[in-house]
Motif scaffolding. Sequence first.
Motif, short mmCIF file in Angstrom:
data_model
loop_
_atom_site.label_atom_id
_atom_site.label_comp_id
_atom_site.label_asym_id
_atom_site.label_seq_id
_atom_site.Cartn_x
_atom_site.Cartn_y
_atom_site.Cartn_z
N LEU A 97 12.95 -1.63 0.74
CA LEU A 97 12.11 -0.91 1.70
C LEU A 97 11.64 -1.85 2.82
O LEU A 97 11.55 -1.44 3.98
N HIS A 98 11.36 -3.11 2.47
CA HIS A 98 10.89 -4.05 3.48
C HIS A 98 11.99 -4.40 4.47
O HIS A 98 11.75 -4.44 5.68
N THR A 99 13.20 -4.62 3.97
CA THR A 99 14.29 -4.95 4.90
C THR A 99 14.60 -3.74 5.80
O THR A 99 14.90 -3.91 6.98
N ALA A 100 14.48 -2.52 5.25
CA ALA A 100 14.71 -1.33 6.09
C ALA A 100 13.62 -1.22 7.16
O ALA A 100 13.90 -0.97 8.33
N ALA A 101 12.38 -1.45 6.75
CA ALA A 101 11.26 -1.32 7.68
C ALA A 101 11.35 -2.34 8.81
O ALA A 101 10.87 -2.09 9.92
N THR A 102 11.98 -3.49 8.53
CA THR A 102 12.03 -4.55 9.54
C THR A 102 13.40 -4.63 10.22
O THR A 102 13.69 -5.59 10.93
N GLY A 103 14.26 -3.64 9.94
CA GLY A 103 15.54 -3.57 10.67
C GLY A 103 16.59 -4.53 10.17
O GLY A 103 17.52 -4.85 10.90
N ASP A 109 1.46 -6.42 3.16
CA ASP A 109 2.77 -6.82 3.68
C ASP A 109 3.67 -5.62 3.96
O ASP A 109 4.62 -5.73 4.74
N LEU A 110 3.43 -4.50 3.28
CA LEU A 110 4.23 -3.30 3.54
C LEU A 110 3.45 -2.06 3.10
O LEU A 110 2.97 -2.00 1.96
N LEU A 112 0.87 -1.18 0.00
CA LEU A 112 0.00 0.00 0.00
C LEU A 112 0.90 1.23 0.00
O LEU A 112 1.76 1.36 0.87
N VAL A 113 0.72 2.09 -0.99
CA VAL A 113 1.48 3.35 -1.05
C VAL A 113 0.52 4.47 -0.65
O VAL A 113 -0.61 4.53 -1.15
N VAL A 171 5.44 -1.11 8.14
CA VAL A 171 5.34 0.20 7.48
C VAL A 171 6.73 0.79 7.27
O VAL A 171 7.61 0.64 8.12
N PHE A 172 6.91 1.44 6.13
CA PHE A 172 8.18 2.10 5.81
C PHE A 172 8.02 3.60 6.02
O PHE A 172 7.23 4.25 5.32
N GLY A 173 8.80 4.14 6.95
CA GLY A 173 8.76 5.57 7.23
C GLY A 173 9.17 5.76 8.68
O GLY A 173 9.06 4.84 9.49
N PRO A 174 9.66 6.96 9.03
CA PRO A 174 10.07 7.21 10.42
C PRO A 174 8.86 7.43 11.32
O PRO A 174 7.81 7.88 10.87
N THR A 175 9.05 7.13 12.61
CA THR A 175 8.03 7.48 13.60
C THR A 175 8.06 8.99 13.80
O THR A 175 8.96 9.68 13.29
N LYS A 176 7.07 9.46 14.55
CA LYS A 176 6.90 10.91 14.75
C LYS A 176 8.18 11.59 15.24
O LYS A 176 8.53 12.68 14.79
#
Length: 431
Positions: free
Chosen positions: A312-318, A67-68, A6-7, A92-97
């Motif tokens: 993006l998925h590997t970044a989102a999941t660390g 899935d992302l 989902l974008v 989700v891909f993106g920084p927290t607040k």
Amino acid sequence: MSKKVLVIGSGGREHALCVALGRSPQVSEVFCAPGNGGIEDVATCLPDVLVSDFDRLADFAVNESIDLTVVGPEDPLVGGIVDYFKERELPVFGPTKDGAQLEGSKVFAKKLMARHNVPTAAYVEFDDFAAAKAHLTEQEWWPVVLKADGLAAGKGVAICQNRAEALVALDEMMVEKRFGDAGERIVIEEFLRGEEASVHIVTDGTTMMVLPTAQDHKAIHDGDKGPNTGGMGAYSPAPIVEGPMLEKVIRTILVPLLNGLRVEGIEYRGSIFAGLMITKGGPRVVEFNARFGDPETEVMLPRIQSDLYEILHTAATGKLADLAEGPAVDPRPCVAVVMASAGYPGSYPRGLPIYGLEEAGQLPGVTVYHAGTRRRKDGGLSTAGGRVLCVTALGDSFAAARTRAYEATAQIRFEGAYKRGDIANRALGAV
Ligand code: AMP
Ligand code: GLY
């Protein structure tokens, strides 16, 4: 594999994200909320779901087993959409607040840079009008730059050539409150001289992946004249920030920034867009954004040959460290020319029919990303925003890419269509 993504967003950047994610061999379905007339061709759009409606977005992600989710614009990031998705255990891909404050507050970004020795313009902050006025009255060096602290849709920056201009800008920000709460605090900073460039990274907070460099054209008219816009065109790579200069940006800016975020307890998983000034004294930060740039994304992604979903998925999941170092990059340059509505960045008409998109899209190397378009009931497309289309082309040289992009724009017609004629001029001859 059959991953669903989902974008979130509705611009040219989101169109480019949907195209690149749809190209991933792992992805079977792409959704976009709300999307636009062109995104409909590559994704299932949710035209009535706003980017600010975190509940509906998260409900959709649950119901569709997404899935992302990839967040495009800054407003939902600064508003905490990622925190909300994380509470509901949605990937989700993106920084927290807290991380998005890098873009959401100029004062936050400036202080973080100061604490971690990241080179940027010298500054002073004010939340008091009289104190800011007194400072400007004593100011001896011009021009000077005034910035509203908060988000102002790219309009909260005034470059003031003299005291009179600065006092007008100060009044607009702090007294007239032209940018609302965003102007309650302001930054007055040193004017940096040099050439601008954009360097984007994807990070999981520990490891970073550097994406292809880019440069955009912010002003509305040729020769960088007139008011600033969201961006009237872009190109990648940006020759000014390649090679040893890029190494220097990584060493002196990006590594200390990531370290700083980490030691201050912010786990940043998303993209960071460093807006840089390449000065005689080296690269310095003009601003950070907590998201991908637009139109930078439209020239970076066509050059990335690696699987964007995986990145993006590997970044989102660390787990970004599991990937090979950088993305595979197409060496060919990419040039993007924005076609805008007459009157942009001021007021402009909407609903004008657009012709010639198919012909343009058939030219070799050309992709037309839609920024502000809407599909009519009769199937045709109409304008629906200030920036309407982002016409991109890959070519064997900057000259070839630029010629193709302009050839494609010549195929496209809508009443009052406006574009700059000098996109990528600075890069000509460099490759
Ligand atoms: P920003 O929203 O902070 O990126 O600022 C918008 C634009 O204003 C930048 O892309 C630059 O062109 C210009 N700008 C901002 N800060 C400075 C500065 N300190 N010196 C020179 N130009 C600046
Ligand atoms: N192109 C500049 C931005 O996305 O803010």
